[in-house]
Design a protein around this motif. Structure first.
Motif, PDB file in Angstrom:
ATOM      1  N   LEU A  55      -4.079  -9.606  -0.702  1.00 37.88           N
ATOM      2  CA  LEU A  55      -3.821  -8.260  -1.198  1.00 37.88           C
ATOM      3  C   LEU A  55      -4.114  -8.154  -2.688  1.00 37.88           C
ATOM      4  O   LEU A  55      -3.857  -9.082  -3.465  1.00 37.88           O
ATOM      5  N   LEU A 188       0.489   0.510  -6.920  1.00 38.93           N
ATOM      6  CA  LEU A 188       0.838  -0.159  -5.666  1.00 38.93           C
ATOM      7  C   LEU A 188       0.995   0.771  -4.475  1.00 38.93           C
ATOM      8  O   LEU A 188       1.324   0.300  -3.383  1.00 38.93           O
ATOM      9  N   ASP A 189       0.783   2.077  -4.628  1.00 39.15           N
ATOM     10  CA  ASP A 189       0.956   2.968  -3.476  1.00 39.15           C
ATOM     11  C   ASP A 189      -0.125   2.751  -2.426  1.00 39.15           C
ATOM     12  O   ASP A 189       0.088   2.998  -1.241  1.00 39.15           O
ATOM     13  N   MET A 191      -2.850  -0.419  -1.298  1.00 40.52           N
ATOM     14  CA  MET A 191      -3.215  -1.811  -1.540  1.00 40.52           C
ATOM     15  C   MET A 191      -4.605  -2.089  -0.981  1.00 40.52           C
ATOM     16  O   MET A 191      -4.990  -1.568   0.067  1.00 40.52           O
ATOM     17  N   PHE A 223       1.340  -3.561   9.427  1.00 36.91           N
ATOM     18  CA  PHE A 223       0.820  -2.588   8.465  1.00 36.91           C
ATOM     19  C   PHE A 223      -0.568  -2.145   8.934  1.00 36.91           C
ATOM     20  O   PHE A 223      -1.460  -2.971   9.140  1.00 36.91           O
ATOM     21  N   LEU A 247      -4.566  -0.410   2.672  1.00 30.57           N
ATOM     22  CA  LEU A 247      -3.300  -0.292   3.378  1.00 30.57           C
ATOM     23  C   LEU A 247      -2.382   0.627   2.579  1.00 30.57           C
ATOM     24  O   LEU A 247      -2.258   0.477   1.357  1.00 30.57           O
ATOM     25  N   ASN A 249       1.069   1.777   1.116  1.00 32.96           N
ATOM     26  CA  ASN A 249       2.233   1.004   0.684  1.00 32.96           C
ATOM     27  C   ASN A 249       3.231   1.931  -0.009  1.00 32.96           C
ATOM     28  O   ASN A 249       3.574   1.733  -1.184  1.00 32.96           O
ATOM     29  N   GLU A 251       6.407   2.368   0.181  1.00 33.51           N
ATOM     30  CA  GLU A 251       7.680   1.800  -0.241  1.00 33.51           C
ATOM     31  C   GLU A 251       7.522   0.649  -1.229  1.00 33.51           C
ATOM     32  O   GLU A 251       8.515   0.101  -1.712  1.00 33.51           O
ATOM     33  N   GLY A 252       6.293   0.283  -1.531  1.00 33.40           N
ATOM     34  CA  GLY A 252       6.048  -0.743  -2.534  1.00 33.40           C
ATOM     35  C   GLY A 252       6.466  -2.142  -2.134  1.00 33.40           C
ATOM     36  O   GLY A 252       6.681  -2.995  -3.005  1.00 33.40           O
ATOM     37  N   ARG A 253       6.539  -2.440  -0.843  1.00 26.70           N
ATOM     38  CA  ARG A 253       6.967  -3.775  -0.414  1.00 26.70           C
ATOM     39  C   ARG A 253       5.838  -4.797  -0.488  1.00 26.70           C
ATOM     40  O   ARG A 253       6.084  -5.984  -0.663  1.00 26.70           O
ATOM     41  N   LEU A 254       4.609  -4.334  -0.321  1.00 28.84           N
ATOM     42  CA  LEU A 254       3.475  -5.248  -0.435  1.00 28.84           C
ATOM     43  C   LEU A 254       3.153  -5.465  -1.913  1.00 28.84           C
ATOM     44  O   LEU A 254       3.183  -4.531  -2.713  1.00 28.84           O
ATOM     45  N   ARG A 255       2.810  -6.707  -2.258  1.00 27.69           N
ATOM     46  CA  ARG A 255       2.543  -7.054  -3.645  1.00 27.69           C
ATOM     47  C   ARG A 255       1.169  -7.737  -3.755  1.00 27.69           C
ATOM     48  O   ARG A 255       0.727  -8.411  -2.815  1.00 27.69           O
TER      49      ARG A 255
END
Length: 367
Positions: A55, A188-189, A191, A223, A247, A249, A251-255
Motif C-alpha cells: 500500500l 489516506l482517504d 490508497m 477491501f 482502495l 479508505n 476510516e483510515g485503517r489502511l496505512r
C-alpha cells in the motif's frame, strides 16, 4: 410309514409370498431416501488471480525547510488530520517581514509620485516622460514586494493537501537549514495498491477490473477496489507487469507500507452455478442428479460440462438451465428413476444443519 415333512416344505409357495409382501416395503424404503437439493442459479463469477501488493498513500510528501532559521511555531500534533493550506510550521521571519514593510512603504511613495505627476501632466505642467519613469519605478517596487512575499512564504510551511501528519521530530527553537525534514503528510482517504502480475495475463487485464484485498491486520475484512492503471513496461528479468489499484479508505485503517493479499477478478461474467457437492465425477465426465418437480421430484441422471470452480461452488457450462433442481446432498443414496424424500432446498437463508433439525423435529412429532 408316513413321511416326515417340515412345515415349509409342505408350503412351497410361502417364501414367494413373503418376498412379494416385502418387495413394496423395500422399494418404498429405497425410494424414500432423504436428500437436500439446490437450484442452479445465475451468479456473478470471475476467474481469480492472486498476488501480493504494498500500500501507498494517494498523496505523500515530506515537508522540508528551504531557508536557514529558527522554528518559531509548531501548529500540529502527532498523527493529526490537517486541512489543505493549514499552517504547520512557522520559522522566525522578523527580518523578512521588515524587508517587506520597507518595500511596501517604497511602493506607496512611488504610487503617490505617479498620481501627482499624472495630475500635473493632465494640466500640461509635467512632461509625459517623467510620468512614465514614475510608473516604471512603481512597477519595480511592486515586483520587489512580490519577490519578498514569495521569500516570506518559505518561512510559513503549509499543508499542500488535506491529510494526516506523521510524528513531530523537531521542537520550537530548533535551527533548521535547507533540506531539514520537518514533517510528513499523507493523504489516506484513497490508497494506492501496487503489485505485480505475470506478463502471460496481460491480455486479460484492463483498467477498472475489480479486485479484493485482505491484510493480516484485519483478517475478517475484505477491501474492494479496482485496477487504476497498468505499467508501461514488463520487467525483462521477472517477466512481470506492475499494476496499480485504488482502495477506498474512509476510516483510515489502511496505512502506507502494509502488505496486502490481492485477488484480481478476471473475466467478470454471470455464470450458472451449482454446489460443488452436487457433482458425480466419473473419469473425465461430470454428472448431476436432476429432480423433476412436475413428477414428484423423480431423479434423472444428467451429464454436464463444468467450467471454473471456487470454494463450494462450480460453474456449469452445459447441461443445466437456471432454476433446475439438483441433488446437493445425498447423491450416494438415490439412483436414476427413484423418487426421494426432499428435506429442503438450500439458499442464502437456509443451511444443511437447519434442514436436518427440521426433519428430525417433524419425525419425532409424527413418531
Amino acid at each position: 410309514m408316513p413321511s416326515i415333512l417340515s412345515p415349509v416344505s409342505t408350503r412351497p409357495w410361502l417364501p414367494l409370498l413373503l418376498l412379494v409382501l416385502l418387495l413394496p416395503g423395500m422399494a418404498q424404503a429405497q425410494q424414500a431416501s432423504a436428500v437436500i437439493a439446490a437450484r442452479a442459479s445465475l451468479s456473478a463469477w470471475s476467474d481469480p488471480l492472486a498476488s501480493l501488493g504494498t500500500l501507498r498513500a494517494d498523496e505523500s510528501v515530506t515537508l522540508s525547510a528551504t531557508v536557514t532559521d529558527i522554528v518559531r511555531e509548531l501548529n500540529f500534533r502527532d498523527g493529526e488530520s490537517v486541512e489543505a493550506g493549514q499552517l504547520l510550521v512557522r520559522l522566525a521571519d522578523d527580518e523578512a517581514q521588515a524587508n517587506l514593510r520597507v518595500a511596501q512603504a517604497l511602493r506607496d511613495e512611488r504610487r503617490n509620485a505617479v498620481n501627482r505627476l499624472a495630475q500635473l501632466q493632465s494640466r500640461n505642467l509635467a512632461p509625459r516622460a517623467d510620468v512614465e519613469d514614475a510608473q516604471a519605478q512603481l512597477r519595480q517596487a511592486e515586483a520587489e514586494i512580490q519577490a519578498l512575499e514569495a521569500r516570506l512564504a518559505d518561512y510559513h510551511i503549509r499543508a499542500p493537501f488535506a491529510g494526516r501528519v506523521g510524528f513531530r521530530d523537531i521542537s520550537v527553537g530548533t535551527l533548521v537549514t535547507p533540506g531539514t525534514e520537518l514533517v510528513t503528510l499523507d493523504k489516506l482517504d484513497i490508497m494506492r495498491l501496487d503489485f505485480t502480475l505475470p506478463e502471460t495475463v496481460l491480455g486479460q487485464l484492463a483498467e477498472g477490473l475489480p479486485l479484493s484485498a485482505t491484510s493480516p491486520a484485519y483478517p475478517d475484512e475484505v477491501f474492494a477496489g479496482e485496477i487504476a492503471s497498468l505499467g508501461s513496461r514488463v520487467d525483462p528479468v521477472s517477466r512481470s507487469l506492475m499494476v496499480r489499484a485504488e482502495l477506498a479508505n474512509p476510516e483510515g485503517r489502511l496505512r502506507p507500507g502494509m502488505l496486502m493479499n490481492v485477488v484480481v477478478r478476471r473475466a467478470p461474467r454471470d455464470a450458472l452455478v451449482i454446489p460443488e457437492s452436487a457433482l458425480i465425477p466419473e473419469g473425465n465426465r461430470q454428472y448431476v442428479l436432476v429432480l423433476d418437480e412436475a413428477d414428484d421430484y423423480r431423479v434423472a441422471r444428467r451429464e454436464i460440462t463444468i467450467g471454473a470452480r471456487r470454494e463450494g461452488e462450480v460453474e456449469v457450462i452445459e447441461g443445466l438451465v437456471a432454476d433446475d433442481l439438483v441433488v446437493a446432498h445425498g447423491t450416494e443414496r438415490v439412483r436414476d428413476g427413484q423418487t426421494p424424500r426432499l428435506l429442503g432446498i438450500l439458499d442464502e437463508n437456509t443451511s444443511i444443519p437447519e434442514l436436518l433439525r427440521r426433519d428430525r423435529g417433524a419425525t419425532e412429532a409424527n413418531g
